[in-house]
Every structure is written in C-alpha cells, then in structure tokens.
Scaffold this active site. Structure first.
Site, PDB file in Angstrom:
ATOM      1  N   CYS A  58       0.802  -1.225   0.000  1.00 23.16           N
ATOM      2  CA  CYS A  58       0.000   0.000   0.000  1.00 23.16           C
ATOM      3  C   CYS A  58       0.836   1.277   0.000  1.00 23.16           C
ATOM      4  O   CYS A  58       0.288   2.374  -0.109  1.00 23.16           O
ATOM      5  CB  CYS A  58      -0.918   0.007   1.216  1.00 23.16           C
ATOM      6  SG  CYS A  58      -1.694  -1.575   1.477  1.00 23.16           S
ATOM      7  N   HIS A  93      -3.585   7.993   5.281  1.00 19.91           N
ATOM      8  CA  HIS A  93      -3.660   6.653   4.698  1.00 19.91           C
ATOM      9  C   HIS A  93      -5.115   6.189   4.835  1.00 19.91           C
ATOM     10  O   HIS A  93      -5.665   5.646   3.895  1.00 19.91           O
ATOM     11  CB  HIS A  93      -2.671   5.714   5.384  1.00 19.91           C
ATOM     12  CG  HIS A  93      -2.517   4.418   4.672  1.00 19.91           C
ATOM     13  ND1 HIS A  93      -2.217   4.343   3.335  1.00 19.91           N
ATOM     14  CD2 HIS A  93      -2.659   3.130   5.081  1.00 19.91           C
ATOM     15  CE1 HIS A  93      -2.167   3.065   2.960  1.00 19.91           C
ATOM     16  NE2 HIS A  93      -2.445   2.318   4.000  1.00 19.91           N
ATOM     17  N   GLU A 135      -3.182   5.683  13.015  1.00 21.58           N
ATOM     18  CA  GLU A 135      -2.741   6.854  12.251  1.00 21.58           C
ATOM     19  C   GLU A 135      -3.040   8.146  13.014  1.00 21.58           C
ATOM     20  O   GLU A 135      -2.210   9.047  13.085  1.00 21.58           O
ATOM     21  CB  GLU A 135      -3.424   6.868  10.876  1.00 21.58           C
ATOM     22  CG  GLU A 135      -2.941   8.017  10.007  1.00 21.58           C
ATOM     23  CD  GLU A 135      -3.358   7.875   8.546  1.00 21.58           C
ATOM     24  OE1 GLU A 135      -4.214   7.018   8.244  1.00 21.58           O
ATOM     25  OE2 GLU A 135      -2.822   8.628   7.709  1.00 21.58           O
ATOM     26  N   LYS A 187      -9.863   7.791   0.328  1.00 18.76           N
ATOM     27  CA  LYS A 187     -10.221   6.397   0.048  1.00 18.76           C
ATOM     28  C   LYS A 187     -11.723   6.185   0.218  1.00 18.76           C
ATOM     29  O   LYS A 187     -12.295   5.261  -0.349  1.00 18.76           O
ATOM     30  CB  LYS A 187      -9.460   5.440   0.974  1.00 18.76           C
ATOM     31  CG  LYS A 187      -7.992   5.274   0.603  1.00 18.76           C
ATOM     32  CD  LYS A 187      -7.315   4.202   1.440  1.00 18.76           C
ATOM     33  CE  LYS A 187      -5.853   4.029   1.065  1.00 18.76           C
ATOM     34  NZ  LYS A 187      -4.992   5.118   1.565  1.00 18.76           N
ATOM     35  N   HIS A 204      -9.321   1.898  -1.868  1.00 21.49           N
ATOM     36  CA  HIS A 204      -7.900   1.718  -1.625  1.00 21.49           C
ATOM     37  C   HIS A 204      -7.259   1.158  -2.892  1.00 21.49           C
ATOM     38  O   HIS A 204      -7.489   0.007  -3.246  1.00 21.49           O
ATOM     39  CB  HIS A 204      -7.711   0.769  -0.435  1.00 21.49           C
ATOM     40  CG  HIS A 204      -6.316   0.715   0.090  1.00 21.49           C
ATOM     41  ND1 HIS A 204      -5.210   1.068  -0.662  1.00 21.49           N
ATOM     42  CD2 HIS A 204      -5.831   0.347   1.307  1.00 21.49           C
ATOM     43  CE1 HIS A 204      -4.120   0.907   0.078  1.00 21.49           C
ATOM     44  NE2 HIS A 204      -4.476   0.483   1.268  1.00 21.49           N
ATOM     45  N   PHE A 243       1.115  -2.818   4.584  1.00 19.24           N
ATOM     46  CA  PHE A 243       1.282  -4.139   5.181  1.00 19.24           C
ATOM     47  C   PHE A 243       2.770  -4.460   5.109  1.00 19.24           C
ATOM     48  O   PHE A 243       3.431  -4.144   4.116  1.00 19.24           O
ATOM     49  CB  PHE A 243       0.516  -5.197   4.369  1.00 19.24           C
ATOM     50  CG  PHE A 243      -0.913  -5.372   4.803  1.00 19.24           C
ATOM     51  CD1 PHE A 243      -1.430  -4.692   5.884  1.00 19.24           C
ATOM     52  CD2 PHE A 243      -1.732  -6.247   4.105  1.00 19.24           C
ATOM     53  CE1 PHE A 243      -2.752  -4.874   6.276  1.00 19.24           C
ATOM     54  CE2 PHE A 243      -3.048  -6.434   4.490  1.00 19.24           C
ATOM     55  CZ  PHE A 243      -3.559  -5.754   5.570  1.00 19.24           C
TER      56      PHE A 243
END
Lengths: 402, 86
Positions: A162, A294, A305, A326, A331, A390
């Site tokens: 990501c 994010h 976050e 998003k 995403h 990830f």
C-alpha cells in the site's frame, strides 16, 4: 541540493478519467465505489469496489498493444500521457538520458495472471498466449512508459504493498534533488479487481461488504479500488527556465519500517515517517495545514494513524485538517498514494480540502478534524501524504506551494 | 471426531500446544492466539466443517460468533453446523 517541482499530473481512477474530473469529484465528495462488475462476482463475499467505469481499452489501444498491456499498464500509459503532455516536455538527447521513470505497484499484472491461471487450471488448456510474462511483470508499466516517451535514465518499479506509490515518488524526488536526474516520471498503478485478487483479500477479513467509512466509529473495513496516478517531477531551475506551469513543490520525504508485525500497523513507525518528512523538508509542524491520510477505514489503521499524527504534531494536531479520500475512490493499494496526491495538489492549487465522505459517527480514538462529508475551502501552504503498508513499511511525502 | 475435539485440535495447532494442554475455559488470549492466528483458525474451522463463519477482523465482537473462550467457540460452531447443514 536541487529543488524539485511537479509540472504534470495525469490519472484515471474510480472518480474520473483525468485530473480535472478527479478534482471535481473530490470537491463534490462524490463516491466512485459501487457494485463490482467482474466475472464470478456471485462467488465473492465482497461485491463492492472502486472500479474504473466507462472504460473501453479498444478506444485507446490497438490489438497488438492490448496483447502486451495489462489493465494496470493501460492505466499507467493513459495517465503518463496526460501528465507529460501537461508538462510539455520532449525527451531527446541529454535530457532523455537524464530522465527516467519510477513507478509503484503491488499486484502488477494480476488480471493477466488470473486469466492465465483460469486457462490452464480451470479450462485445462496446455498452451498459453506467448506474451503472458512481459504482460504480467511488475515493471511492465514502467518499461512501456520509458519506451513511449524515450526516457532513457534510471527506471524501475517499487513494490511495497500500500505504500508502493509513495516509495516510488520518494525515489524520484531524491533522484532529481541529488542531481542524478533532471526529470522523473513517477507515481503508481493498480488493478487487482479480479476474482482471484478479491478472493485473496477476502481471506484476511478486513474488507467491508458495505462501504468505506474512514475515521467513523461505524467503519468496518477497507474497499478496494483501481487506477493510476502519474506525475512529472522536474528540477525547479529547469522548469522555471522553460516557463513551465509549476503545480507545487515536493518539499520532503521520509520512510521507515515498523520492524514489528506483518499486518498490524505501528504508531511509532508511522510517527517516525511523518516526523522524518518534516525534518527532511525543514518544515515547521505549525506550517502543515492538511494531511491526506492513509485512512483505510479499518479499525486498526485509522486509530493508529490518528495517534501517530497526534504524537508528532502535539497541540497543532487539532489545528490541521486530515482526510481520507479512500472513502471516495477506495484503496488503490500500490497506486493509492499517487491518486491521493491529487487531493494534496487540489489543496495547494485550488485551496479546496477533499472530504472524508461516509462519515457517520465520531470515534474518540480518531478525534481529529477529518473534514467530514463536505469539502472545505481553506488556504494551506504545506501538505503531507501518508502511506503505511502491510509489512510495516511507511512512506510520507511533503508538498509545498510554490 | 467430535466438533469439540476438532476445534481443540485447530486451536492447539495455532497456539503451538498439544490438544491435551487446552481446556474449555481457556481464552484465545491466555493461549497466546493473536489476531493473525485467529483469522487462520476461523479459516481452518470453515474448511473442517464446511461452514461460513461471520467474522470481521475490524470488529471481532460485532457478530454472533462468540470468541470469548474455547467453550464459546465450540458452541458457536455447533450452532453454525446445525443452522447451515439443514
């Protein structure tokens, strides 16, 4: 150290097929997420996504090209064309040799792999199309951009899930800043919305069946999207000398690794990347007006976050705006940072902050100004774009008005 | 093999323990089963019993599938088997 500016921006994503329509959708808070239209969707538990709609590959590419261009490559080439045409650059002679392309993707030609596995496993065929390998490889998009535009300098593909796009743009930034390259075409692309792609994500049980609601107490997971965002990063003096329209400056970049867990995010890792980007750009915390989060819409990411932002910015965390686009485009995994950079450019150029749509209920663990549901007019001078992958690999970019 | 024995076997494998080390009152936490191992356990349960378990890692407590203890998981699976096999 050279200064680095953006002189071209192109995209195709669930919100639009170019920059103008993407800005418009972000300003209106429009959603590009809907029912997935893919083969065997009835066998999926997750049946929504941010697909690029109204797209016909035959309108842009001939049969020979389609045989070589996976969907993620097509999205890249279309976006690169917009960006490079906007920049107005011709790559010949020395400039061609000192210009390259660094792109991010996670799945590369996943549609091509999926279709090919069907042919050999499901249909039992023993012969496949000759171009499967050059079509599916992760660097196919970067290579085709370099071929189409004669970019003969440093070129490669970055894969950090990501955060791929942000890592790619960080490399491009540092290459131009150090003088290694004059111009870098950079950004990222993703197209994972196929049966095998979604099925794999389903297994992790972090996907939402009904929508992406970042920072909202009612959030229940991420929704995947597809598309590309491509930018022209150019050395400032070079851009100025030729009278280019400068969209904004790339002011700082930092990356960090959590070195902790393969899927769970870490507040410390995220905070180190955010703090690092400020330090790299010599940016005072109080100057940051907007952060493109994010903001995946998972329980774990959003609270981690927000905690990281609160840690880094202290009291100023309550003054700045942070939103997750998003909620609108989904995403885009390896392409997500690139498409989200449009929200950053919109903030700097048009003084409009993209909203976090689908925001229903406050979550005390996400107690920041998330620009809920409606875009906001606001003057900002410095913005950040967060990406936390990830694998615990984090990459944060800082952009500034010129 | 009974539902109970099979589930204990699955959880034991994830917890890196022998099935005999697991009691019905153990919790996933006390056995050291983390969130990744939990998702893998649920996958193994679905495969073993050919059922679909309602579980979202974003909010493990949201569904009716009660994961508070080994016993509650066994009861929940028995109910799903009964509901989904009819």
């Amino acid at each position: 150290m050279k200064r680095v500016v953006i002189t071209g921006a192109g995209t195709i994503n669930p919100l639009g097929h170019d920059a103008a329509s993407t800005f418009e959708a972000m300003k209106e808070g429009r959603s590009g997420i809907g029912a997935l239209d893919i083969r065997d969707v009835d066998r999926l538990q997750i049946q929504i996504g941010g697909q690029v709609s109204g797209y016909d590959e035959n309108a842009y590419f001939n049969r020979q090209q389609i045989a070589l261009y996976d969907r993620f490559t097509q999205f890249t080439l279309l976006s690169a064309r917009q960006a490079i045409e906007q920049a107005g650059l011709k790559f010949t002679g020395k400039l061609a040799d000192r210009s390259g392309v660094v792109l991010g993707t996670s799945g590369g030609g996943l549609n091509t792999q999926d279709e090919n596995y069907r042919v050999v496993y499901e249909e039992g065929k023993n012969r496949v199309h000759p171009f499967i390998v050059p079509k599916l490889m992760n660097n196919a998009a970067a290579s085709h951009v370099s071929m189409e535009w004669n970019l003969r300098g440093p070129s490669f593909t970055v894969a950090t899930a990501c955060a791929s796009s942000n890592h790619a743009m960080g490399q491009a930034f540092n290459m131009v800043r150090s003088g290694m390259a004059k111009v870098m075409v950079t950004g990222g692309s993703e197209s994972m919305l196929c049966f095998g792609g979604i099925k794999a994500w389903e297994g992790l049980r972090v996907m939402s069946k009904d929508g992406c609601r970042p920072f909202s107490a009612t959030r229940n997971g991420m929704v995947q999207g597809e598309g590309a965002g491509i930018f022209v990063f150019e050395e400032y003096e070079h851009a100025k000398a030729r009278g280019a329209d400068i969209l904004c400056e790339v002011a700082g970049f930092a990356m960090s690794s959590d070195a902790a867990d393969i899927v769970m995010p870490s507040k410390q890792g995220a905070a180190r990347a955010i703090h690092g980007a400020l330090k790299d750009g010599k940016i005072a915390k109080s100057k940051v007006g907007y952060i493109n989060a994010h903001g995946t819409g998972t329980a774990a990411n959003d609270k981690t976050e927000c905690a990281a932002v609160a840690d880094v910015f202290g009291a100023h965390a309550d003054q700045l705006m942070i939103s997750s686009t998003k909620s609108m485009h989904g995403h885009l995994i390896g392409g997500t940072g690139a498409v989200e950079l449009f929200a950053c450019i919109m903030a700097l150029r048009k003084s409009v902050i993209a909203p976090t749509i689908n925001y229903e209920e406050a979550d005390p663990e996400c107690a920041l100004d998330v620009v809920p549901n409606e875009a906001r007019d606001a003057e900002v001078d410095v913005v950040l774009s967060n990406a936390f992958a990830f694998g615990g690999l984090n990459a944060v970019l800082a952009l500034r008005k010129v | 093999m009974s539902v109970q024995d099979k589930i204990i076997e699955i959880i034991a494998e994830q917890a890196l323990l022998e099935p005999s080390d697991i009691s019905l009152d153990d919790t996933l936490e006390s056995l050291g089963v983390d969130s990744l191992a939990l998702v893998e356990s649920i996958f193994a349960i679905e495969e073993a019993f050919d059922i679909s378990v309602p579980f979202n890692a974003n909010d493990p407590t949201a569904s009716d599938f009660d994961i508070t203890s080994v016993k509650s998981i066994i009861r929940a699976v028995e109910k799903l088997v009964a509901d989904q096999k009819t």
